[in-house]
Scaffold this active site. Structure first.
Site, short mmCIF file in Angstrom:
data_model
loop_
_atom_site.label_atom_id
_atom_site.label_comp_id
_atom_site.label_asym_id
_atom_site.label_seq_id
_atom_site.Cartn_x
_atom_site.Cartn_y
_atom_site.Cartn_z
N VAL A 120 45.29 -18.60 2.29
CA VAL A 120 45.85 -19.26 1.11
C VAL A 120 45.75 -18.31 -0.07
O VAL A 120 44.69 -17.77 -0.34
CB VAL A 120 45.06 -20.56 0.79
CG1 VAL A 120 45.56 -21.19 -0.50
CG2 VAL A 120 45.17 -21.55 1.95
N ASP A 179 33.29 -13.05 4.50
CA ASP A 179 32.75 -14.31 3.99
C ASP A 179 31.85 -14.86 5.10
O ASP A 179 31.50 -14.11 6.02
CB ASP A 179 33.91 -15.27 3.65
CG ASP A 179 33.45 -16.47 2.83
OD1 ASP A 179 33.09 -16.30 1.66
OD2 ASP A 179 33.42 -17.60 3.37
N ALA A 208 42.37 -15.70 -3.38
CA ALA A 208 42.83 -16.07 -2.04
C ALA A 208 41.63 -16.45 -1.19
O ALA A 208 40.48 -16.20 -1.57
CB ALA A 208 43.58 -14.90 -1.40
N LYS A 209 41.87 -17.05 -0.06
CA LYS A 209 40.81 -17.27 0.92
C LYS A 209 41.46 -17.43 2.28
O LYS A 209 42.55 -17.96 2.40
CB LYS A 209 40.02 -18.54 0.59
CG LYS A 209 38.63 -18.52 1.16
CD LYS A 209 37.74 -17.60 0.34
CE LYS A 209 36.31 -17.61 0.77
NZ LYS A 209 35.45 -16.91 -0.19
N GLY A 210 40.76 -16.97 3.31
CA GLY A 210 41.26 -17.13 4.67
C GLY A 210 40.18 -17.71 5.54
O GLY A 210 38.99 -17.66 5.19
#
Ligand code: NAD
Length: 417
Positions: A61, A147, A106-108
């Site tokens: 995202v 992360d 963003a983050k995945g």
């Protein structure tokens, strides 16, 4: 976004709404910033060691690219959802803006339990996921990082996969890589280093006799361990430290070097002979100047917030206080340095890694730390002054600053076409 949102995303959006109200943000900009710009869901096959083919679901995202390429980690965890990735992406936008880094958020995530996958399965999963993300990631568009559940090893696989498809090495596509392939000196210690800088800064501003202050640190991993060692080296009294196994307390200050050696040998803090054994609840309730929760989210909540006796809390972990605890403690006058500022040393040195990769010119550890201070201290000052001007908590001030900076960027760029 979908009508049904998770409570975490609701909380993040509610925080944004409060900041937007105070900033009198125009309705159109609110709609832009409440929405994630780009969301990719991929269902992809991985061949398991036993020959079976399993389908995994992953997300990336990008909340905003108004201030630069999107930046954010990749999480491997069984219960991740698209809403969680959205909330975390939004928080990354604010964190980068607070630090004035030229990045968006963003983050995945991949829904999987990495502890139940072999190294070969993890590598195939990571490489396939990277290939699936290729249309939207890149050193100029979206730069992943480690992360929960991922680390330097996964970043090396991601960098290699992306590079193989282009025919040459592109280290700047991810950060948090091993040093040998374009990682940065100081990256592993950067978050704890930044937390320690924030402890020093807040203690000074509140008028505590620096460095003779007492500090309790929850968590003795990457963030908590480095924070405790840095503070001890600065001359603070680290009176208590804990990890998942339990904690130790010594009013005169722990010997943090001896504790570090003990943890390296035994794998946990509990049983360290240089202090009294305590549990985590006791650590959080200690009468000390500064409490640094650096273990995991939601450690101080409605039920135990009243027990906290520290005068200052510096959030090493992401989200260690829930909204209710935050409100109760702020009302009581506890000064809370929020996660978006306190633990932003990590993303700041990630930015330095990206810069060094792009220039193919690498800095020494001292230079990295000097530059980190040159970013952290002005960011701290900005947040502190904003809190004074608006008569708000540091958390609200950080959000006001961040939202205002992103909103300004969008206004300047205009709405295309
Ligand atoms: P880590 O896994 O290295 O360390 C976590 C520590 O917390 C370990 O010592 C573990 O034993 C301890 N712990 C786990 N459960 C606990 C409990 N119930 N009570 C007390 N201690 C407990 O993780 P980390 O990288 O140090 O990250 C810690 C926090 O900081 C997380 O919230 C993470 O999202 C956040 N953070 C990390 C970075 C980074 O660069 N590593 C950057 C920003 C934010």
């Amino acid at each position: 976004m979908e009508a049904t949102t998770s409570s975490f995303l609701d909380t993040v959006l509610a925080q944004f709404d409060r900041a937007a109200d105070r900033l009198n943000l125009e309705p159109g900009l609110r709609r832009v910033l409440r929405t994630c710009k780009r969301e990719l869901t991929v269902n992809f096959p991985v061949r398991m060691d036993d020959g079976e083919i399993r389908i995994f679901t992953g997300y990336r995202v990008q909340h905003s690219q108004a201030r630069g390429p999107a930046k954010g980690g990749i999480r491997y965890h069984p219960s991740v959802t698209l809403d969680e990735a959205r909330a975390l992406a939004i928080l990354m936008t604010w964190k980068c803006a607070v630090m004035r880094l030229p990045f968006g958020g963003a983050k995945g995530a991949v829904a999987c339990d990495p502890s139940r996958l072999s190294v070969g399965e993890l590598e195939r999963l990571t490489r396939r996921f990277t290939a699936e993300l290729e249309p939207i990631i890149g050193p100029d568009s979206d730069i992943p990082a480690p992360d929960l559940g991922t680390g330097a090893r996964e970043m090396a696989w991601m960098m290699d996969t992306y590079s193989m498809h282009r025919g040459y090495s592109i280290p700047a596509v991810v950060t948090g890589k091993p040093l040998e392939i374009g990682g940065s000196e100081g990256r592993a210690e950067a978050t704890g280093h930044g937390v320690a800088l924030c402890v020093a800064e807040v203690a000074r501003r509140v008028g505590l006799p620096w460095p003779s202050i007492s500090v309790a640190v929850q968590g003795f991993g990457n963030v908590g361990g480095v924070t405790a060692r840095r503070l001890a080296a600065m001359g603070c009294r680290v009176v208590a430290v804990s990890d998942a196994s339990g904690g130790v307390y010594r009013a005169a200050g722990l010997n943090v070097s001896a504790l570090t050696r003990y943890v390296q040998e035994h794998g946990h803090v509990a049983g360290f002979p240089g202090g009294d054994q305590i549990d985590n609840a006791t650590l959080l309730a200690l009468d000390c100047d500064v409490l640094v929760p650096a273990a995991m989210e939601r450690q101080i909540v409605r039920t135990n917030a009243a027990a906290v006796r520290a005068r200052i809390i510096v959030e090493g972990a992401n989200g260690p206080l829930d909204a209710e605890a935050d409100r109760l403690l702020t009302e009581r006058g506890v000064v809370i340095v929020p996660d978006v500022l306190a633990n932003a040393g990590g993303v700041t040195v990630s930015y330095f890694e990206w810069v060094q990769d792009r220039e193919s010119f690498f800095w020494g550890e001292n230079e990295v730390y000097e530059r980190l201070e040159r970013v952290m201290l002005p960011a701290f000052d900005d947040v502190w002054r904003t809190a004074e001007t608006h008569h708000t908590s540091l958390r609200e001030a950080a959000l006001l600053l961040a939202v205002d900076r992103v909103a300004r960027a969008i206004r300047l760029r205009g709405i295309y076409p």
